[in-house]
Design an enzyme around this catalytic site. Sequence first.
Site, PDB file in Angstrom:
ATOM      1  N   SER A   7     114.855 -50.122-144.486  1.00  0.00           N
ATOM      2  CA  SER A   7     114.674 -48.962-143.453  1.00  0.00           C
ATOM      3  C   SER A   7     114.526 -47.753-144.019  1.00  0.00           C
ATOM      4  O   SER A   7     115.502 -47.088-144.618  1.00  0.00           O
ATOM      5  CB  SER A   7     115.702 -49.062-142.491  1.00  0.00           C
ATOM      6  N   HIS A  32     110.828 -51.133-142.966  1.00  0.00           N
ATOM      7  CA  HIS A  32     111.200 -50.914-141.493  1.00  0.00           C
ATOM      8  C   HIS A  32     111.124 -49.515-141.400  1.00  0.00           C
ATOM      9  O   HIS A  32     111.586 -48.610-142.015  1.00  0.00           O
ATOM     10  CB  HIS A  32     112.608 -51.399-141.475  1.00  0.00           C
ATOM     11  N   ASP A  34     111.489 -46.483-138.310  1.00  0.00           N
ATOM     12  CA  ASP A  34     112.029 -46.252-137.212  1.00  0.00           C
ATOM     13  C   ASP A  34     111.218 -45.036-136.629  1.00  0.00           C
ATOM     14  O   ASP A  34     110.863 -43.786-137.154  1.00  0.00           O
ATOM     15  CB  ASP A  34     113.364 -45.757-137.210  1.00  0.00           C
ATOM     16  N   HIS A  65     109.868 -49.640-135.402  1.00  0.00           N
ATOM     17  CA  HIS A  65     110.771 -49.883-134.459  1.00  0.00           C
ATOM     18  C   HIS A  65     110.646 -48.529-133.859  1.00  0.00           C
ATOM     19  O   HIS A  65     110.981 -47.673-134.089  1.00  0.00           O
ATOM     20  CB  HIS A  65     112.150 -49.994-135.443  1.00  0.00           C
ATOM     21  N   ASP A 174     120.107 -54.688-137.079  1.00  0.00           N
ATOM     22  CA  ASP A 174     119.651 -53.418-137.649  1.00  0.00           C
ATOM     23  C   ASP A 174     120.949 -52.541-137.402  1.00  0.00           C
ATOM     24  O   ASP A 174     121.396 -52.309-136.329  1.00  0.00           O
ATOM     25  CB  ASP A 174     118.595 -53.085-136.908  1.00  0.00           C
ATOM     26  N   GLY A 175     121.202 -51.896-138.484  1.00  0.00           N
ATOM     27  CA  GLY A 175     122.581 -50.813-138.305  1.00  0.00           C
ATOM     28  C   GLY A 175     123.626 -51.131-139.102  1.00  0.00           C
ATOM     29  O   GLY A 175     124.376 -52.076-138.724  1.00  0.00           O
ATOM     30  N   GLY A 176     124.026 -50.480-140.134  1.00  0.00           N
ATOM     31  CA  GLY A 176     125.460 -50.614-140.669  1.00  0.00           C
ATOM     32  C   GLY A 176     125.552 -51.799-141.498  1.00  0.00           C
ATOM     33  O   GLY A 176     126.675 -52.027-141.804  1.00  0.00           O
TER      34      GLY A 176
HETATM   35  C1  DX5 Z   1     119.130 -46.836-136.745  1.00  0.00           C
HETATM   36  C2  DX5 Z   1     117.661 -47.504-137.064  1.00  0.00           C
HETATM   37  C3  DX5 Z   1     118.070 -48.107-138.244  1.00  0.00           C
HETATM   38  C4  DX5 Z   1     118.724 -47.493-139.373  1.00  0.00           C
HETATM   39  C5  DX5 Z   1     119.740 -48.262-140.242  1.00  0.00           C
HETATM   40  O1  DX5 Z   1     118.270 -46.112-135.302  1.00  0.00           O
HETATM   41  O2  DX5 Z   1     117.465 -48.399-136.435  1.00  0.00           O
HETATM   42  O3  DX5 Z   1     116.838 -48.903-138.638  1.00  0.00           O
HETATM   43  O4  DX5 Z   1     117.666 -47.034-140.544  1.00  0.00           O
HETATM   44  O5  DX5 Z   1     120.270 -47.663-141.022  1.00  0.00           O
HETATM   45  P1  DX5 Z   1     121.778 -47.913-141.766  1.00  0.00           P
HETATM   46  O6  DX5 Z   1     121.414 -49.218-142.575  1.00  0.00           O
HETATM   47  O7  DX5 Z   1     121.906 -46.712-142.567  1.00  0.00           O
HETATM   48  O8  DX5 Z   1     122.742 -48.122-140.570  1.00  0.00           O
HETATM   49 ZN    ZN Z   2     115.448 -49.522-136.801  1.00  0.00          ZN
END
Ligand code: DX5
Ligand code: ZN
Length: 226
Positions: A7, A32, A34, A65, A174-176
Amino acid sequence: MWALSASILGCKHAAIGEAVRRAEKAGAQYIHIDVMDGDYVDNLTFGPQLVRELGELCSLPLSLHLETNRPDRYFRLFRDTPIHAVSFQLDACPNPLHLIREIRMSGKKVGLGIGPAVGLEPLRYVLPHLDSVTVMSVEPGYGGQVFEPSVYEKLRHVRRLSEELGHPVTLCVDGGVDTDKVAPLLEAGADVLICGTSVFRGDRIEENIAALLKSGGAGRAAARED
Ligand code: DX5
Ligand code: ZN
């Protein structure tokens, strides 16, 4: 069978092209992207010109996304860019079937994103129209947030629903997501792990990707983030 999606929200934005090249070479299987509108979420991110330019320098599939209100309008801005798949947020769109059909008609794969505080009930009626479901383990808007463990239960629920309906979907998280989450997420049924911070942290892209891939078992064939 799983895939790593990098991402770009997590990379240095002044050097996105170089970061994407390095992620591709290091073994990421998707990029990915966003798109944030400053309305559905407070943040602002990327537009169609960046996507076109990334399409020229990278051969990985680009997944969009949409973290926006009016995802139909935003999709139209990107319809002619080299994206492979588009996801939008379930709670941003009151009539998702129209947009799902429009995305499909454009020849792209279509997915739905579900925030951590959004219920799965409507999914029963939408899932048969989808290629993928992205279960979010952070609230949309920013990278580097704390992982919500409720995602495990949701992954299992979506997997069961997909089996019950006889319609396979690619399950993305997706996320963390960091190395310690890879194995349990795969165990809970995830096919694609979308990673920002854990891929680009400290500009150690090659080492970070190697560690993530190793956490999920090296040599596994790629799934599709559709
Ligand atoms: C959050 C996004 C994610 C983000 C995740 O709104 O949709 O794609 O990039 O980032 P990390 O991996 O840092 O949580
Ligand atoms: Zn995302």
